[in-house]
Design a protein around this motif. Structure first.
Motif, PDB file in Angstrom:
ATOM      1  N   GLY A   1       0.909  -1.682   0.219  1.00 53.10           N
ATOM      2  CA  GLY A   1       0.067   0.646   0.284  1.00 53.10           C
ATOM      3  C   GLY A   1       0.918   0.590  -0.134  1.00 53.10           C
ATOM      4  N   GLN A   2       1.894   0.999   0.571  1.00 48.72           N
ATOM      5  CA  GLN A   2       3.331   2.017   0.195  1.00 48.72           C
ATOM      6  C   GLN A   2       4.899   1.961   1.139  1.00 48.72           C
ATOM      7  N   GLY A   3       5.074   2.595   0.463  1.00 43.67           N
ATOM      8  CA  GLY A   3       6.822   2.802   0.823  1.00 43.67           C
ATOM      9  C   GLY A   3       7.012   1.726  -0.158  1.00 43.67           C
ATOM     10  N   ILE A   4       7.786   0.644   0.021  1.00 44.87           N
ATOM     11  CA  ILE A   4       9.287  -0.371  -0.783  1.00 44.87           C
ATOM     12  C   ILE A   4       8.360  -1.081  -1.022  1.00 44.87           C
ATOM     13  N   GLY A   5       6.738  -2.123  -0.325  1.00 51.88           N
ATOM     14  CA  GLY A   5       6.130  -2.884  -1.439  1.00 51.88           C
ATOM     15  C   GLY A   5       5.527  -1.959  -2.519  1.00 51.88           C
TER      16      GLY A   5
ATOM     17  N   SER B   1      -1.670  -6.053  -1.383  1.00 52.61           N
ATOM     18  CA  SER B   1      -1.597  -6.652  -0.046  1.00 52.61           C
ATOM     19  C   SER B   1      -1.439  -5.871   0.569  1.00 52.61           C
ATOM     20  N   ASP B   2      -2.638  -5.474   1.322  1.00 45.00           N
ATOM     21  CA  ASP B   2      -1.861  -4.216   2.539  1.00 45.00           C
ATOM     22  C   ASP B   2      -3.133  -4.450   3.418  1.00 45.00           C
ATOM     23  N   ILE B   3      -2.639  -4.097   5.184  1.00 43.78           N
ATOM     24  CA  ILE B   3      -3.558  -4.175   6.248  1.00 43.78           C
ATOM     25  C   ILE B   3      -4.268  -2.203   5.807  1.00 43.78           C
TER      26      ILE B   3
ATOM     27  N   GLY C   1      -5.745  -7.050   4.073  1.00 39.50           N
ATOM     28  CA  GLY C   1      -6.244  -7.367   5.330  1.00 39.50           C
ATOM     29  C   GLY C   1      -4.990  -7.623   6.468  1.00 39.50           C
ATOM     30  N   ASP C   2      -4.612  -7.869   7.189  1.00 33.81           N
ATOM     31  CA  ASP C   2      -3.644  -8.075   7.858  1.00 33.81           C
ATOM     32  C   ASP C   2      -2.802  -9.532   8.255  1.00 33.81           C
ATOM     33  N   VAL C   3      -1.464  -9.326   7.953  1.00 29.39           N
ATOM     34  CA  VAL C   3      -0.963 -10.462   7.976  1.00 29.39           C
ATOM     35  C   VAL C   3      -0.775 -11.379   9.437  1.00 29.39           C
ATOM     36  N   LEU C   4      -0.726 -10.575   9.915  1.00 31.21           N
ATOM     37  CA  LEU C   4      -1.378 -11.097  11.882  1.00 31.21           C
ATOM     38  C   LEU C   4      -2.672 -12.110  11.518  1.00 31.21           C
TER      39      LEU C   4
ATOM     40  N   ASN D   1       6.966 -11.188   0.441  1.00 33.17           N
ATOM     41  CA  ASN D   1       7.062 -10.985   1.752  1.00 33.17           C
ATOM     42  C   ASN D   1       7.085  -9.728   2.753  1.00 33.17           C
ATOM     43  N   ASN D   2       6.509  -8.691   2.217  1.00 39.90           N
ATOM     44  CA  ASN D   2       6.832  -7.869   2.596  1.00 39.90           C
ATOM     45  C   ASN D   2       6.702  -7.013   3.980  1.00 39.90           C
ATOM     46  N   ALA D   3       4.974  -7.056   3.864  1.00 34.81           N
ATOM     47  CA  ALA D   3       4.571  -6.371   5.294  1.00 34.81           C
ATOM     48  C   ALA D   3       5.110  -5.932   6.861  1.00 34.81           C
TER      49      ALA D   3
ATOM     50  N   ASN E   1      12.593  -7.643  19.399  1.00 36.15           N
ATOM     51  CA  ASN E   1      12.489  -8.685  18.974  1.00 36.15           C
ATOM     52  C   ASN E   1      12.805  -8.636  17.021  1.00 36.15           C
ATOM     53  N   TYR E   2      12.873  -6.852  16.552  1.00 38.63           N
ATOM     54  CA  TYR E   2      12.412  -7.522  15.295  1.00 38.63           C
ATOM     55  C   TYR E   2      14.230  -8.141  14.554  1.00 38.63           C
ATOM     56  N   SER E   3      15.251  -7.941  15.430  1.00 40.21           N
ATOM     57  CA  SER E   3      16.346  -8.803  15.253  1.00 40.21           C
ATOM     58  C   SER E   3      15.588  -9.186  14.874  1.00 40.21           C
TER      59      SER E   3
ATOM     60  N   HIS F   1      19.404   1.539   5.587  1.00 38.10           N
ATOM     61  CA  HIS F   1      18.809   2.276   5.915  1.00 38.10           C
ATOM     62  C   HIS F   1      17.739   2.888   4.333  1.00 38.10           C
ATOM     63  N   ILE F   2      16.150   2.741   4.454  1.00 38.99           N
ATOM     64  CA  ILE F   2      15.731   3.217   3.319  1.00 38.99           C
ATOM     65  C   ILE F   2      14.212   4.219   3.539  1.00 38.99           C
ATOM     66  N   LEU F   3      14.458   5.114   3.067  1.00 49.19           N
ATOM     67  CA  LEU F   3      13.375   6.254   3.284  1.00 49.19           C
ATOM     68  C   LEU F   3      11.781   6.084   3.327  1.00 49.19           C
ATOM     69  N   THR F   4      11.631   5.887   3.713  1.00 50.19           N
ATOM     70  CA  THR F   4       9.943   5.223   3.810  1.00 50.19           C
ATOM     71  C   THR F   4       9.900   6.168   5.536  1.00 50.19           C
ATOM     72  N   ARG F   5       8.202   6.138   5.339  1.00 51.03           N
ATOM     73  CA  ARG F   5       8.221   5.754   6.691  1.00 51.03           C
ATOM     74  C   ARG F   5       8.512   5.664   8.103  1.00 51.03           C
ATOM     75  N   LEU F   6       8.758   4.104   8.092  1.00 53.44           N
ATOM     76  CA  LEU F   6       9.288   3.630   9.053  1.00 53.44           C
ATOM     77  C   LEU F   6      10.535   4.391   9.772  1.00 53.44           C
TER      78      LEU F   6
HETATM   79  N1  NAD Z   1      12.947   1.099   5.674  1.00 51.64           N
HETATM   80  C1  NAD Z   1      13.660   0.837   5.959  1.00 51.64           C
HETATM   81  O1  NAD Z   1      15.003   0.944   6.240  1.00 51.64           O
HETATM   82  C2  NAD Z   1      13.699  -0.602   6.245  1.00 51.64           C
HETATM   83  C3  NAD Z   1      14.384  -1.925   6.444  1.00 51.64           C
HETATM   84  C4  NAD Z   1      14.954  -2.145   6.868  1.00 51.64           C
HETATM   85  C5  NAD Z   1      13.426  -3.533   6.412  1.00 51.64           C
HETATM   86  N2  NAD Z   1      12.532  -2.558   6.197  1.00 51.64           N
HETATM   87  C6  NAD Z   1      11.416  -3.344   5.907  1.00 51.64           C
HETATM   88  O2  NAD Z   1      11.204  -3.295   4.311  1.00 51.64           O
HETATM   89  C7  NAD Z   1       9.519  -4.194   4.329  1.00 51.64           C
HETATM   90  C8  NAD Z   1       9.060  -2.927   3.925  1.00 51.64           C
HETATM   91  O3  NAD Z   1       9.161  -1.604   4.546  1.00 51.64           O
HETATM   92  P1  NAD Z   1       8.777  -0.059   4.471  1.00 51.64           P
HETATM   93  O4  NAD Z   1      10.032   0.968   5.097  1.00 51.64           O
HETATM   94  O5  NAD Z   1       7.811   0.018   2.727  1.00 51.64           O
HETATM   95  O6  NAD Z   1       7.442   1.001   6.128  1.00 51.64           O
HETATM   96  P2  NAD Z   1       5.761   1.306   5.425  1.00 51.64           P
HETATM   97  O7  NAD Z   1       5.862   1.222   6.850  1.00 51.64           O
HETATM   98  O8  NAD Z   1       6.531   2.584   3.927  1.00 51.64           O
HETATM   99  O9  NAD Z   1       5.252  -0.163   4.655  1.00 51.64           O
HETATM  100  C9  NAD Z   1       4.894  -0.871   5.396  1.00 51.64           C
HETATM  101  C10 NAD Z   1       3.529  -0.934   4.472  1.00 51.64           C
HETATM  102  O10 NAD Z   1       3.225  -2.404   5.398  1.00 51.64           O
HETATM  103  C11 NAD Z   1       2.143  -2.398   5.225  1.00 51.64           C
HETATM  104  N3  NAD Z   1       2.030  -3.636   7.097  1.00 51.64           N
HETATM  105  C12 NAD Z   1       1.964  -3.294   8.273  1.00 51.64           C
HETATM  106  N4  NAD Z   1       1.026  -4.354   8.586  1.00 51.64           N
HETATM  107  C13 NAD Z   1       0.531  -5.322   8.019  1.00 51.64           C
HETATM  108  C14 NAD Z   1       0.170  -6.073   9.068  1.00 51.64           C
HETATM  109  N5  NAD Z   1      -0.266  -6.495   9.922  1.00 51.64           N
HETATM  110  N6  NAD Z   1      -0.771  -6.444   7.213  1.00 51.64           N
HETATM  111  C15 NAD Z   1      -0.909  -6.467   6.112  1.00 51.64           C
HETATM  112  N7  NAD Z   1       0.684  -5.367   6.086  1.00 51.64           N
HETATM  113  C16 NAD Z   1       0.917  -4.265   7.140  1.00 51.64           C
HETATM  114  C17 NAD Z   1       1.764  -1.338   6.502  1.00 51.64           C
HETATM  115  O11 NAD Z   1       0.206  -0.612   5.911  1.00 51.64           O
HETATM  116  C18 NAD Z   1       2.352  -0.590   4.684  1.00 51.64           C
HETATM  117  O12 NAD Z   1       1.851   0.113   3.390  1.00 51.64           O
HETATM  118  C19 NAD Z   1       8.848  -4.418   5.866  1.00 51.64           C
HETATM  119  O13 NAD Z   1       9.492  -5.590   6.297  1.00 51.64           O
HETATM  120  C20 NAD Z   1      10.372  -3.938   6.870  1.00 51.64           C
HETATM  121  O14 NAD Z   1      10.643  -3.977   8.344  1.00 51.64           O
HETATM  122  C21 NAD Z   1      12.875  -1.810   5.537  1.00 51.64           C
END
Ligand code: NAD
Length: 290
Positions: free
Chosen positions: A32-36, A53-55, A79-82, A107-109, A174-176, A208-213
């Motif tokens: 729905g946004q970011g890298i995906g 696919s996005d929550i 939908g929610d991957v959880l 698998n990116n969510a 947790n994330y690591s 380090h990727i520029l997204t909202r994260l």
């Molecule tokens: N941005 C970074 O620097 C970075 C670094 C390392 C790894 N990552 C990983 O890259 C992936 C994408 O992250 P991003 O930076 O694009 O973040 P993002 O927040 O821009 O995008 C993540 C997307 O995942 C969706 N999402 C979150 N929880 C969900 C759920 N339970 N079910 C379905 N969808 C869900 C969000 O709604 C959002 O659209 C993630 O797995 C993140 O951990 C990102």
């Protein structure tokens, strides 16, 4: 010429006139946004039919609409991957969209929910472990009938990891653990589904990727958990300043990556040029941690 147009041009020059992923059906979670979302756009440019696919249903629908309006094909399956029921629904709708075939899963969510170890709650721990490992596992398991096939077509799975998984990161136990976990899942799939079916499975560990994260926490982005509680996203500005992040001295390329660059690496892994690469974790970091 824009980055994605250049990538498309390269594919066309090299004998893929309909695109690098022509005729393939790809599920991308968190698109729905970011890298995906960037990956979905690049995949669609390369001829793939993309399952968004996005929550966040609104954002998933917007990405889907923009891809369809650009002349490619996408469907939105929010939908929610959880949610344990979601993977079956996602896979069923993807297979219908693909006339009985699915070729790619990304698998990116995901998100982060940080705390130092002595302050991390059980809820924080299990939410992040489930999100980044159990969710992807269930999606891959649900899609098994579409990957354990012998039709001579390409099958590829990309699990998104992080340098927190490959190197550890203070405040992210947790994330690591979760992001290290998907590297094991990846190698296991490569070994289980490679020999008979030719399925490739790889990981990408982003830096380090520029997204909202990785944006400023002060911007106020958050995710809502199934119980209605909210997890704030981003990194506090003070923490970023203290780490000297503005100069990016720890990154040989001296800058973070864009979401489009990150997505380009996912496309590369799924492309025919990586047909002999499986079981790997590739770091996409601008050279950080070398
Ligand atoms: N941005 C970074 O620097 C970075 C670094 C390392 C790894 N990552 C990983 O890259 C992936 C994408 O992250 P991003 O930076 O694009 O973040 P993002 O927040 O821009 O995008 C993540 C997307 O995942 C969706 N999402 C979150 N929880 C969900 C759920 N339970 N079910 C379905 N969808 C869900 C969000 O709604 C959002 O659209 C993630 O797995 C993140 O951990 C990102």
């Amino acid at each position: 010429m824009s980055y994605d147009k250049r990538i498309t041009a390269i594919g066309h020059q090299l004998n893929f006139p309909k695109g690098l992923l022509s005729g393939q059906v790809a599920i991308i979670t968190g698109s729905g946004q970011g890298i995906g979302a960037e990956a979905a756009r690049l995949f669609a440019n390369e001829g793939a039919k993309v399952v968004i696919s996005d929550i966040d249903a609104k954002k998933a629908d917007e990405v889907t609409k923009s891809i369809n309006e650009a002349g490619s094909a996408a469907i939105s399956v929010p939908g929610d991957v959880l949610d344990p029921k979601y993977p079956e629904e996602l896979v069923k709708k993807a297979a219908e969209f693909g006339n009985g075939k699915i070729h790619i899963i990304v698998n990116n969510a995901g998100y982060t929910w940080d705390a130092v170890i002595h302050k991390m709650s059980d809820k924080q721990w299990s939410n992040i472990i489930d999100l980044h490992t159990t969710g992807p596992f269930r999606i891959i398991r649900a899609a098994a009938p579409y990957f354990r096939v012998k039709d001579g077509e390409s099958r590829s799975i990309v699990n998104i990891s992080s340098t927190s998984g490959t190197h550890g990161n203070a405040g992210q136990a947790n994330y690591s653990v979760a992001k290290a976990g998907v590297t094991g899942l990846t190698k296991t799939i490569a070994k289980e589904w490679g020999p008979q079916f030719g399925v490739r499975c790889n990981c990408i560990a982003f830096g380090h990727i520029l997204t909202r994260l990785t944006g400023a926490k002060e911007a106020g982005a958050s995710v809502t958990l199934p119980d209605g509680s909210k997890v704030a996203l981003g990194i506090p500005e003070a923490q970023q300043r203290a780490a000297g992040a503005a100069q990016h001295l720890d990154i040989p390329l001296r800058r973070p990556g864009t979401a489009t660059e990150a997505a380009g690496s996912i496309l590369a892994l799924c492309s025919p040029y990586f047909s002999y690469v499986t079981g790997q974790t590739i770091e996409v970091t601008g050279g950080r941690n070398i």
